[in-house]
Design an enzyme around this catalytic site. Structure first.
Site, PDB file in Angstrom:
ATOM      1  N   ASN A 185      13.402  -0.234  -2.298  1.00  0.00           N
ATOM      2  CA  ASN A 185      12.724   1.049  -2.114  1.00  0.00           C
ATOM      3  C   ASN A 185      13.252   2.134  -3.035  1.00  0.00           C
ATOM      4  O   ASN A 185      12.740   3.249  -3.010  1.00  0.00           O
ATOM      5  CB  ASN A 185      12.875   1.500  -0.663  1.00  0.00           C
ATOM      6  CG  ASN A 185      12.175   0.567   0.309  1.00  0.00           C
ATOM      7  OD1 ASN A 185      10.958   0.485   0.324  1.00  0.00           O
ATOM      8  ND2 ASN A 185      12.950  -0.165   1.094  1.00  0.00           N
TER       9      ASN A 185
ATOM     10  N   ALA B 102       0.808  -1.226   0.000  1.00  0.00           N
ATOM     11  CA  ALA B 102       0.000   0.000   0.000  1.00  0.00           C
ATOM     12  C   ALA B 102       0.839   1.273   0.000  1.00  0.00           C
ATOM     13  O   ALA B 102       0.307   2.367  -0.167  1.00  0.00           O
ATOM     14  CB  ALA B 102      -0.925   0.009   1.212  1.00  0.00           C
TER      15      ALA B 102
ATOM     16  N   ARG C 249      10.528   6.948  -2.993  1.00  0.00           N
ATOM     17  CA  ARG C 249      11.949   6.949  -3.325  1.00  0.00           C
ATOM     18  C   ARG C 249      12.216   6.389  -4.723  1.00  0.00           C
ATOM     19  O   ARG C 249      13.278   6.629  -5.293  1.00  0.00           O
ATOM     20  CB  ARG C 249      12.738   6.151  -2.278  1.00  0.00           C
ATOM     21  CG  ARG C 249      12.844   6.861  -0.933  1.00  0.00           C
ATOM     22  CD  ARG C 249      13.426   5.943   0.130  1.00  0.00           C
ATOM     23  NE  ARG C 249      14.723   5.413  -0.266  1.00  0.00           N
ATOM     24  CZ  ARG C 249      15.315   4.395   0.362  1.00  0.00           C
ATOM     25  NH1 ARG C 249      14.720   3.795   1.376  1.00  0.00           N
ATOM     26  NH2 ARG C 249      16.503   3.976  -0.042  1.00  0.00           N
TER      27      ARG C 249
ATOM     28  N   GLY D  56       5.469  -6.667  -0.193  1.00  0.00           N
ATOM     29  CA  GLY D  56       5.503  -6.902  -1.630  1.00  0.00           C
ATOM     30  C   GLY D  56       6.792  -6.486  -2.293  1.00  0.00           C
ATOM     31  O   GLY D  56       7.035  -6.842  -3.445  1.00  0.00           O
ATOM     32  N   ASP D  57       7.634  -5.727  -1.587  1.00  0.00           N
ATOM     33  CA  ASP D  57       8.896  -5.276  -2.177  1.00  0.00           C
ATOM     34  C   ASP D  57      10.072  -6.147  -1.765  1.00  0.00           C
ATOM     35  O   ASP D  57      11.228  -5.724  -1.846  1.00  0.00           O
ATOM     36  CB  ASP D  57       9.163  -3.811  -1.843  1.00  0.00           C
ATOM     37  CG  ASP D  57       9.296  -3.557  -0.340  1.00  0.00           C
ATOM     38  OD1 ASP D  57       9.220  -4.523   0.443  1.00  0.00           O
ATOM     39  OD2 ASP D  57       9.480  -2.388   0.044  1.00  0.00           O
TER      40      ASP D  57
ATOM     41  N   GLU E 238      11.391  -1.441  16.978  1.00  0.00           N
ATOM     42  CA  GLU E 238      11.768  -0.617  15.833  1.00  0.00           C
ATOM     43  C   GLU E 238      13.025   0.175  16.175  1.00  0.00           C
ATOM     44  O   GLU E 238      13.263   0.527  17.332  1.00  0.00           O
ATOM     45  CB  GLU E 238      10.632   0.342  15.466  1.00  0.00           C
ATOM     46  CG  GLU E 238       9.396  -0.335  14.929  1.00  0.00           C
ATOM     47  CD  GLU E 238       9.624  -0.979  13.579  1.00  0.00           C
ATOM     48  OE1 GLU E 238      10.349  -0.393  12.751  1.00  0.00           O
ATOM     49  OE2 GLU E 238       9.090  -2.083  13.348  1.00  0.00           O
TER      50      GLU E 238
ATOM     51  N   THR F 221       2.035  -0.761   9.338  1.00  0.00           N
ATOM     52  CA  THR F 221       2.027  -2.108   8.776  1.00  0.00           C
ATOM     53  C   THR F 221       1.025  -3.037   9.461  1.00  0.00           C
ATOM     54  O   THR F 221       0.413  -3.889   8.804  1.00  0.00           O
ATOM     55  CB  THR F 221       3.433  -2.706   8.844  1.00  0.00           C
ATOM     56  OG1 THR F 221       3.959  -2.560  10.177  1.00  0.00           O
ATOM     57  CG2 THR F 221       4.372  -1.992   7.875  1.00  0.00           C
TER      58      THR F 221
ATOM     59  N   ASN G  87       7.212  -6.916 -45.456  1.00  0.00           N
ATOM     60  CA  ASN G  87       6.026  -7.586 -44.911  1.00  0.00           C
ATOM     61  C   ASN G  87       4.898  -6.645 -44.526  1.00  0.00           C
ATOM     62  O   ASN G  87       3.831  -7.108 -44.127  1.00  0.00           O
ATOM     63  CB  ASN G  87       6.424  -8.413 -43.685  1.00  0.00           C
ATOM     64  CG  ASN G  87       7.062  -7.573 -42.593  1.00  0.00           C
ATOM     65  OD1 ASN G  87       7.742  -6.590 -42.863  1.00  0.00           O
ATOM     66  ND2 ASN G  87       6.855  -7.970 -41.352  1.00  0.00           N
TER      67      ASN G  87
END
Length: 452
Positions: free
Chosen positions: A230, A14, A19, A106-107, A158, A83, A372
């Site tokens: 990214n 999403a 970048r 997905g990346d 994180e 996420t 042709n």
């Protein structure tokens, strides 16, 4: 993975991918001629997933179009609040599903099915949640996984929320997480946004599981398998990684690459043993090469079938629909498109064969073209077995040249040529004695006069 446990995947796609600086959705940027998302879906196909959901946002219409022919559903995340929030958007699409759920990005197109199976196996071993970790050379700002030597996770954090001691840990979070649906949805519901970014983070699924006393384990993999893409630089790095792996694969399968680092494959290239590929060759999608074929330098091949012992190039271009049968040959600066070159037939140089059928043993002279296209429609040229087409000939389709026929050099052929016939189509040669000498004298005098 237990045969009795169903499996579903939630793929997060999403993000805006700013970048990349592209009008194309990030996960649709290609690696080896195939969108990175499709690489991931093809890998997951080995898992026999019951359902697959792609969470979309920005440029949704592009993803919907790309996935139209796949058994994949999409669901919208709007607004984009992190996420964990993105993963929750798949709940309706997975309504009624009971089994293991994989959530991934997905990346990350290099993730292997076998790696996902290892995560599922960790659940069978008693864990409620399994996460995928890796140890990059430079941990950068990846989230950290704090775990013991046995892989039991005590904390996930994180980077922005980590202490200096936690940042010193080199075990990083890839973002892949697996849990049973009975656990995944309650754990996602419990995720809060009390953090530096005010977002709902997917790793807090594991954090919440730990807090309630559940076992969470980390499975480790190589960093290059989970590298996210990214930026254009990271896309190029992923392409380089994929190409390196393919070169090693094909050499192990018996293909000779004289300068491996200069040969580029497509996602679906198929090569037989004893194929030889010289430096600087590029394969586009849809190429199959049979045993004993030799691809010479600086050739570009796409959508073509190359037969046993055939020879291509150097500096040849084979476009979609090109078929070279056993022992056939195209040399430098020959282009084929939707054309078949019969067994042992030759087009040695400077030739265009489009919408053509060339019989076995035929010889196509330098500078020959099949005309042709009339600006509206394409037409076919048929050249019979053992026919000889002289240099600098134009075969104006639709036209048929019979077996064993000869077309004289410099001919423009617009009518069929019978088997064994000679066709010569040239203007009458006119000789004017002394004309050139007189012309040169006149021009020299004019030039001299101009200078005065």
């Amino acid at each position: 993975m237990s045969q009795s446990t169903d499996f579903a995947a939630v793929i997060l796609a999403a993000g805006k991918g700013t970048r990349m600086k592209s009008s194309l959705h990030k996960v649709l940027h290609p690696i080896a001629g195939r969108p990175m998302l499709m690489h991931l879906l093809d890998s997951f196909a080995q898992l026999e997933l019951k359902r697959t959901v792609v969470v979309v946002g920005d440029k949704r219409e592009q993803l919907d179009a790309a996935l139209a022919n796949r058994d994949v559903s999409t669901t919208l995340q709007d607004p984009q609040l992190g996420t964990a929030h993105a993963a929750l958007q798949a709940r309706e699409a997975l309504d009624g599903f009971s089994g293991n759920i994989l959530v991934c990005f997905g990346d990350c197109p290099m993730v292997k099915a076998e790696t996902v199976r290892k995560l599922a196996a960790a659940l069978e071993g008693g864990a409620k949640v399994a996460v995928l970790g890796f140890r990059p050379e430079d941990p950068l700002q990846y989230g950290r996984i704090i775990a013991d030597e046995g892989g039991a996770v005590s904390k996930m954090v994180e980077f922005k929320d980590a202490s200096e001691a936690e940042r010193a840990c080199d075990l990083c979070n890839s973002g892949l997480i697996v849990a049973h649906s009975d656990d995944m949805w309650p754990l996602l519901d419990a995720v809060g946004n009390d953090n530096a970014q005010g977002e709902y983070y997917l790793p807090d699924v594991a954090t919440n599981a730990i807090a309630r006393g559940d076992k969470v384990v980390v499975v480790e993999t190589e960093a290059n398998e989970v590298a996210g893409i990214n930026s254009r630089a990271e896309l190029a790095a992923a392409e380089a990684q994929w190409q390196t792996e393919q070169r090693e694969h094909w050499m192990a399968e018996g293909v000779t690459l004289r300068a491996p680092e200069t040969v580029f494959f497509s996602y679906d290239t198929e090569l037989a043993a004893d194929v030889t590929i010289d430096p600087n060759v590029v394969f586009g999608p849809g190429v199959t090469v049979a045993s004993g074929a030799h691809i010479k330098s600086f050739s570009h091949i796409e959508g073509a079938t190359i037969g046993e012992g055939a020879q291509v190039g150097p500096y040849a271009r084979l476009r979609p629909g090109a078929v070279m049968e056993k022992g056939s040959f195209v040399g430098n600066f020959v282009e084929m498109k939707k054309a078949t070159l019969g067994e042992g037939a030759k087009a040695s140089h400077l030739t265009y064969l489009g919408d053509a059928e060339v019989g076995a043993g035929a010889n196509i002279g330098a500078g020959t073209i099949t005309c042709n296209y009339d600006g509206y429609f394409k037409y076919k040229t048929v050249i019979g077995e053992r026919a000889f087409i002289g240099s600098n000939s134009a075969l104006i389709a639709p036209v048929t040249i019979g077996p064993d026929a000869i077309v004289a050099a410099g001919s423009a052929v617009s009518r069929d040529v019978g088997a064994g016939d000679l066709r010569m189509v040239r203007a009458e040669q006119v000789v004017k004695p002394g004309w050139a000498d007189r012309f040169h004298d006149t021009m020299k005098k004019k030039k001299a006069a101009g200078k005065k």
